[in-house]
Design an enzyme around this catalytic site. Sequence first.
Site, PDB file in Angstrom:
ATOM      1  N   HIS A 136      53.677 106.338  60.772  1.00  0.00           N
ATOM      2  CA  HIS A 136      52.404 106.218  60.050  1.00  0.00           C
ATOM      3  C   HIS A 136      51.281 105.875  61.037  1.00  0.00           C
ATOM      4  CE1 HIS A 136      53.911 106.200  55.823  1.00  0.00           C
ATOM      5  NE2 HIS A 136      55.022 105.798  56.411  1.00  0.00           N
ATOM      6  N   CYS A 196      55.339 111.060  57.345  1.00  0.00           N
ATOM      7  CA  CYS A 196      56.584 110.471  56.850  1.00  0.00           C
ATOM      8  C   CYS A 196      57.272 111.411  55.852  1.00  0.00           C
ATOM      9  CB  CYS A 196      56.300 109.087  56.264  1.00  0.00           C
ATOM     10  SG  CYS A 196      57.791 108.089  55.997  1.00  0.00           S
ATOM     11  N   GLU A 248      48.223 106.201  60.804  1.00  0.00           N
ATOM     12  CA  GLU A 248      47.012 105.682  60.151  1.00  0.00           C
ATOM     13  C   GLU A 248      46.920 104.167  60.193  1.00  0.00           C
ATOM     14  OE1 GLU A 248      50.107 106.417  56.865  1.00  0.00           O
ATOM     15  OE2 GLU A 248      49.391 107.471  58.639  1.00  0.00           O
TER      16      GLU A 248
END
Length: 555
Positions: A525, A399, A527
């Site tokens: 993102h 990001c 993750e």
Amino acid sequence: MHTRFVFVTGGVVSGLGKGVVTASIGKLFQMRGLRVDVIKADPYLNVDPGTLNPIEHGEVFVCEDVWEFEPAPGYKFRIAEIDQDFGTYERFLDVNMHPSNNITSGQVYLSVILKERAGIYLGRTIQVIPQITDEIKSRIRAVAERSKPDVLIVEVGGTVGDIEAMPFLEAIRQFRLEQPPGTTALVHVTLVPYLSSLGQLKTKPTQHSVKELQSMGLQPDVIIGRSDRELPEDVRKKISLYCNVPPEAVYSDPDLENIYKLPLLLEEQGLGRYLGKILGLPRDPIPGKMKEWIGVSEQFSSFKDEVIVAMPGKYTMIQDSYISINEALNHAGASLGVRVKRIYIEGEEFERNPGKVEEILGKADGILLTPGFGTRGVDGMIYSARFALERRKPFLGICFGAQLMFIAFMRYVVGLKEAHSTEIDPNTRYPVVDLLPEQKEATLKGGTMRLGAYPVKIRKGSMLYEAYGEELVYERFRHRFHINPAFTGLAEERGLVVSSTDPSGRIVNSIEYPQGGWIVGVQFHPEFKSRPGKPSPVYKAFIKAVLEYKKSRKT
């Protein structure tokens, strides 16, 4: 089968790992073939955690879905940003949590006050009891009605005794009273400190915490003692005696290097069987489901190699700011048999002492440039991206980290020395990172970013395509600014690749620099979707590149 409810409270101090306990309890029920959902009740008055500083509150987790929260007719708010504990729930349970599962005091009070203004309570005095507690109970029942789980676990944030949490605890007392017998259970997680000067575990804090609960009309059914070691039998018996629970209702939650072993440790102690008895649910786990989790957890206990990843950022003084990133690195490393060690470094440290860029990043096998907002530490993070570009070191920008990588590329590879983001320098001559067009109209800060899951169209032949093996995936976003497509043509002339966009091609979702080795920046993102046993493709590709780089340095 009617939904059963398990309430989880915390005592003595915050930060006990109550979220991991809650997720582990959910996993025990999943091992018995039951459908599980989880609510987190947060006592703070923010409507959602989206505007909270990560240093103060930790990571903001982003959901797949965006929820249109309508506290009263005519009022709507977009919510996809929720408490960091939901990341723990998703990783343990492998389910996508809905934003409405995060109940904050802000949402509850906002609903009641706006309903009062709309005349819904006409003629009545508005009070904490019954209006606030009724609103809390209705939110819990709404989640049960929407997802229809066999078991709905409700974790109450904060610590028993906090003034902010009292309406939630009162609502739970009423809720349990209204439910049929045998359909609710209360689990209290509490600190049992070890005093090294005495060589003893002390139960007094737990006793006081349980008394505080009892004074509110709540008697725990289960007590889980959090400590740096396992609770011996005599300590468990003492807690049982003074806290009015059977000895078999006291469980030990010691420090574990591998958190994914906690469900197995609690199962071994008999917690799953005991909760099954209280709630009239299956007592024993399904062998295949338990074996599956044993296999997942064992991945995190045996490693053939080790790599070092440097993580320059803005919030490194509190590791809770990067929980999902840390876990995604763990998942990727475990899948490759690699232990991932981190070096956290504040961007400001590189600004104060640029010589540390070489000293610290030179030791690392890879660099992960972390997300963030605002001006502090930005130059130090740009130095980190420049180091990776010039030294051909494996790099992953997430990001904000991807945006700063693009700035570094435009400055030091393309030659636009004044290139910057309008977030940092609104008057920059070269706005290579700028507000998304639709964000230029936004005035409110809460819930107005580009949030939730969006399609990512991946360019064939790119490193990103090699990682995913698919041309279209969905990933979660949380941003206002983006890589300005007006400058990508210039960058591509110097070897940069726009490896993914949105389906329209209007928004740049990722960039990479194959001439520099494995150097990738993603606007999303990944993750947030990583799971133990199912690592994020981007993180796995990154750690694989980091491992190869480490091996190449030895030859």
